[in-house]
Design an enzyme around this catalytic site. Structure first.
Site, PDB file in Angstrom:
ATOM      1  N   GLY A  12      -1.245  12.160   9.284  1.00 25.60           N
ATOM      2  CA  GLY A  12      -1.107  12.641   7.978  1.00 25.60           C
ATOM      3  C   GLY A  12       0.068  12.164   7.059  1.00 25.60           C
ATOM      4  O   GLY A  12       0.367  11.681   7.467  1.00 25.60           O
ATOM      5  N   ASN A  41      -9.732  10.031  16.986  1.00 26.05           N
ATOM      6  CA  ASN A  41     -11.055  10.479  15.736  1.00 26.05           C
ATOM      7  C   ASN A  41     -11.914  11.045  15.871  1.00 26.05           C
ATOM      8  O   ASN A  41     -12.221  12.432  14.806  1.00 26.05           O
ATOM      9  CB  ASN A  41     -10.776   9.629  13.836  1.00 26.05           C
ATOM     10  CG  ASN A  41      -9.814   9.306  13.719  1.00 26.05           C
ATOM     11  OD1 ASN A  41      -8.197   9.694  14.337  1.00 26.05           O
ATOM     12  ND2 ASN A  41      -9.685   9.430  11.885  1.00 26.05           N
ATOM     13  N   ARG A  86     -21.721  17.074   9.794  1.00 20.45           N
ATOM     14  CA  ARG A  86     -20.609  16.060   8.433  1.00 20.45           C
ATOM     15  C   ARG A  86     -22.366  15.682   7.824  1.00 20.45           C
ATOM     16  O   ARG A  86     -22.707  15.839   6.102  1.00 20.45           O
ATOM     17  CB  ARG A  86     -20.007  15.185   8.556  1.00 20.45           C
ATOM     18  CG  ARG A  86     -18.729  15.841   9.284  1.00 20.45           C
ATOM     19  CD  ARG A  86     -18.088  14.915   9.489  1.00 20.45           C
ATOM     20  NE  ARG A  86     -17.037  15.743  10.280  1.00 20.45           N
ATOM     21  CZ  ARG A  86     -15.259  15.567  10.360  1.00 20.45           C
ATOM     22  NH1 ARG A  86     -15.497  14.560   9.393  1.00 20.45           N
ATOM     23  NH2 ARG A  86     -14.818  16.051  10.614  1.00 20.45           N
ATOM     24  N   GLY A 129       0.734  -1.095  -0.510  1.00 18.88           N
ATOM     25  CA  GLY A 129      -0.260   0.130   0.190  1.00 18.88           C
ATOM     26  C   GLY A 129       0.607   1.333   0.150  1.00 18.88           C
ATOM     27  O   GLY A 129       1.064   1.597   1.490  1.00 18.88           O
ATOM     28  N   LEU A 130       1.058   1.775  -1.181  1.00 24.71           N
ATOM     29  CA  LEU A 130       1.615   2.939  -1.112  1.00 24.71           C
ATOM     30  C   LEU A 130       1.343   4.109  -1.607  1.00 24.71           C
ATOM     31  O   LEU A 130       1.049   5.548  -2.453  1.00 24.71           O
ATOM     32  CB  LEU A 130       2.806   2.349  -2.528  1.00 24.71           C
ATOM     33  CG  LEU A 130       3.718   1.790  -2.091  1.00 24.71           C
ATOM     34  CD1 LEU A 130       4.682   1.442  -3.417  1.00 24.71           C
ATOM     35  CD2 LEU A 130       4.428   2.091  -1.118  1.00 24.71           C
ATOM     36  N   GLY A 131      -0.072   4.573  -0.928  1.00 19.62           N
ATOM     37  CA  GLY A 131      -0.825   5.518  -0.916  1.00 19.62           C
ATOM     38  C   GLY A 131      -0.553   7.365  -0.061  1.00 19.62           C
ATOM     39  O   GLY A 131       0.672   6.873   0.037  1.00 19.62           O
ATOM     40  N   MET A 163      -0.638   7.666   2.875  1.00 17.35           N
ATOM     41  CA  MET A 163      -0.038   7.745   3.470  1.00 17.35           C
ATOM     42  C   MET A 163       1.772   6.058   3.953  1.00 17.35           C
ATOM     43  O   MET A 163       2.669   6.369   4.589  1.00 17.35           O
ATOM     44  CB  MET A 163      -0.711   6.957   5.349  1.00 17.35           C
ATOM     45  CG  MET A 163      -2.043   7.915   5.357  1.00 17.35           C
ATOM     46  SD  MET A 163      -1.453   9.386   6.398  1.00 17.35           S
ATOM     47  CE  MET A 163      -1.538   8.703   8.187  1.00 17.35           C
ATOM     48  N   GLU A 216     -10.912  14.115  17.295  1.00 15.19           N
ATOM     49  CA  GLU A 216     -11.035  15.078  16.261  1.00 15.19           C
ATOM     50  C   GLU A 216     -12.242  15.919  15.869  1.00 15.19           C
ATOM     51  O   GLU A 216     -11.863  16.750  15.155  1.00 15.19           O
ATOM     52  CB  GLU A 216      -9.971  14.474  15.168  1.00 15.19           C
ATOM     53  CG  GLU A 216      -9.637  15.172  14.192  1.00 15.19           C
ATOM     54  CD  GLU A 216      -8.901  13.912  13.252  1.00 15.19           C
ATOM     55  OE1 GLU A 216      -9.756  13.787  12.176  1.00 15.19           O
ATOM     56  OE2 GLU A 216      -7.800  13.524  13.546  1.00 15.19           O
ATOM     57  N   TYR A 217     -13.677  15.013  15.096  1.00 16.36           N
ATOM     58  CA  TYR A 217     -14.446  15.282  15.018  1.00 16.36           C
ATOM     59  C   TYR A 217     -14.889  16.972  15.991  1.00 16.36           C
ATOM     60  O   TYR A 217     -15.615  17.823  15.210  1.00 16.36           O
ATOM     61  CB  TYR A 217     -15.157  14.361  15.126  1.00 16.36           C
ATOM     62  CG  TYR A 217     -15.578  13.372  13.462  1.00 16.36           C
ATOM     63  CD1 TYR A 217     -14.246  12.789  13.102  1.00 16.36           C
ATOM     64  CD2 TYR A 217     -16.802  13.038  13.089  1.00 16.36           C
ATOM     65  CE1 TYR A 217     -14.305  11.818  11.914  1.00 16.36           C
ATOM     66  CE2 TYR A 217     -16.728  12.327  12.307  1.00 16.36           C
ATOM     67  CZ  TYR A 217     -15.576  11.487  11.199  1.00 16.36           C
ATOM     68  OH  TYR A 217     -15.362  11.064  10.484  1.00 16.36           O
ATOM     69  N   LYS A 222      -6.652   5.125  18.501  1.00 11.91           N
ATOM     70  CA  LYS A 222      -6.842   5.848  17.178  1.00 11.91           C
ATOM     71  C   LYS A 222      -8.340   5.843  16.553  1.00 11.91           C
ATOM     72  O   LYS A 222      -8.764   7.094  16.423  1.00 11.91           O
ATOM     73  CB  LYS A 222      -6.369   4.880  16.685  1.00 11.91           C
ATOM     74  CG  LYS A 222      -6.689   5.524  14.627  1.00 11.91           C
ATOM     75  CD  LYS A 222      -5.874   6.426  14.717  1.00 11.91           C
ATOM     76  CE  LYS A 222      -5.364   7.715  13.330  1.00 11.91           C
ATOM     77  NZ  LYS A 222      -6.665   7.783  11.841  1.00 11.91           N
TER      78      LYS A 222
END
Length: 322
Positions: free
Chosen positions: A142, A194, A293, A7-9, A11, A197-198, A190
């Site tokens: 990120g 998040n 949201r 996975g080389l997205g 991140m 964070e919201y 995690k």
């Protein structure tokens, strides 16, 4: 240390660069070969199929390579193969089905994506029945954090964490990694991160919409970029989020031109609310930010623009207006 990486997205690519930079050897795979070609140019060992990852993990290509932290055979730690998955949680089981035939008892699988912790519990149990160890790692910071030093929340067996701790220390920001507890706890911590964070981003968005509309009180606009700068020098709400908002204003103007006022949600906030409900814990702020949201679809607002701008700044999310 030598490991396979899938996975080389946004991140994954930066994290592999960080691993290479700190002396680790990475056999890297991605569905699109262009990413594999690119990461190979900065030192990764390219793999164009999943079986090829494990063929190359068997190879001894350490000659002339310095600063490799290895306690056993060059293939991994004490001869174990290690494979790190950095892919969307919806695809983890599909990829595991292709990975597992290449592993044996004692090997290690790491899921560094944002998987639901219940899925991580299931996967840990499944792999344990095969004698394969599993770590679930929540990664924050990120794309920039992945490249320059991330924050890692790690769940699984403590002895496996200890064996790989050098790797975690090398790719995290200083003091930015830790063992959270048994399988599932890394992704659980995690998830809650998040959810928090919201709520934090929602509060910033609402506050700055009040500031923006204060022209009705003062007869002129406030300089919101200046406000972010002052807030971010010694105030109680000084934070990376306020800093990112200042950057967004610098890039897009005080109207946040081109930024959508509709906000997408990626799942973690919902999972946090659902988990809180199971534990009979009221989480009004997080739930209201999630509801905002959902309601923002077709109902854009300046608060939504701010939250979207923040998501773009730290996560590289596409938040352009349609």
């Amino acid at each position: 240390m030598k490991l396979g990486y899938i996975g080389l997205g946004k991140m994954g690519y930066g994290m592999v660069e960080k691993m290479l930079e700190t002396g680790h050897r990475v056999v890297a795979f991605n569905r699109s070969p262009e990413k594999v070609d690119s990461i190979a140019r900065v030192g990764a060992i390219p793999a164009y199929t999943i079986p090829e990852i494990f063929e190359k993990l068997e190879d001894d290509f350490s000659e002339g390579v310095e600063n490799i932290s290895v306690t056993g055979d060059i293939g991994s730690v004490d001869g174990r193969k290690i494979v790190w998955l950095m892919i969307p949680w919806q695809t983890v089981d599909e990829v595991l089905d292709q990975v597992l035939p290449n592993l044996k008892a004692g090997d290690i699988v790491i899921d560094g994506g944002n998987s639901p912790y219940e899925k991580s519990l299931e996967r840990a149990k499944k792999l344990a029945e095969m004698g394969i160890d599993f770590l679930d790692i929540g990664v924050s910071g990120g794309p920039s954090g992945a490249r320059n030093g991330a924050c890692l929340m790690i769940g699984g067996k403590p002895e496996i964490f200890a064996e790989l701790e050098t790797l975690f220390k090398d790719i995290s920001v200083e003091n930015g990694y830790g063992y959270m507890g048994p399988s599932g706890s890394g992704h659980f911590v995690k998830m809650v991160h998040n959810g928090i964070e919201y709520g934090m981003m929602q509060a910033i968005g609402e506050g700055f919409e009040i500031l923006k509309k204060s022209d009705k009180i003062f007869g002129q606009d406030l300089d919101l970029k200046k406000v972010t700068s002052v807030y971010n020098h010694g105030s109680v709400i000084e934070s990376r989020l306020i800093g990112w908002l200042e950057k967004a204003y610098a890039q897009n103007g005080l109207e946040l031109d081109g930024i959508s006022g509709e906000i997408k949600h990626s799942g973690e906030g919902l999972w946090t609310v659902e988990s809180a409900q199971k534990l009979n814990i009221p989480v009004a702020n997080i739930k209201q930010s999630l509801d905002f949201r959902v309601a923002s679809e077709g109902n854009p607002s300046y608060t939504g623009k701010i939250v979207s701008a923040l998501r773009n700044q730290f996560g590289g999310h596409d938040v352009k207006e349609n």
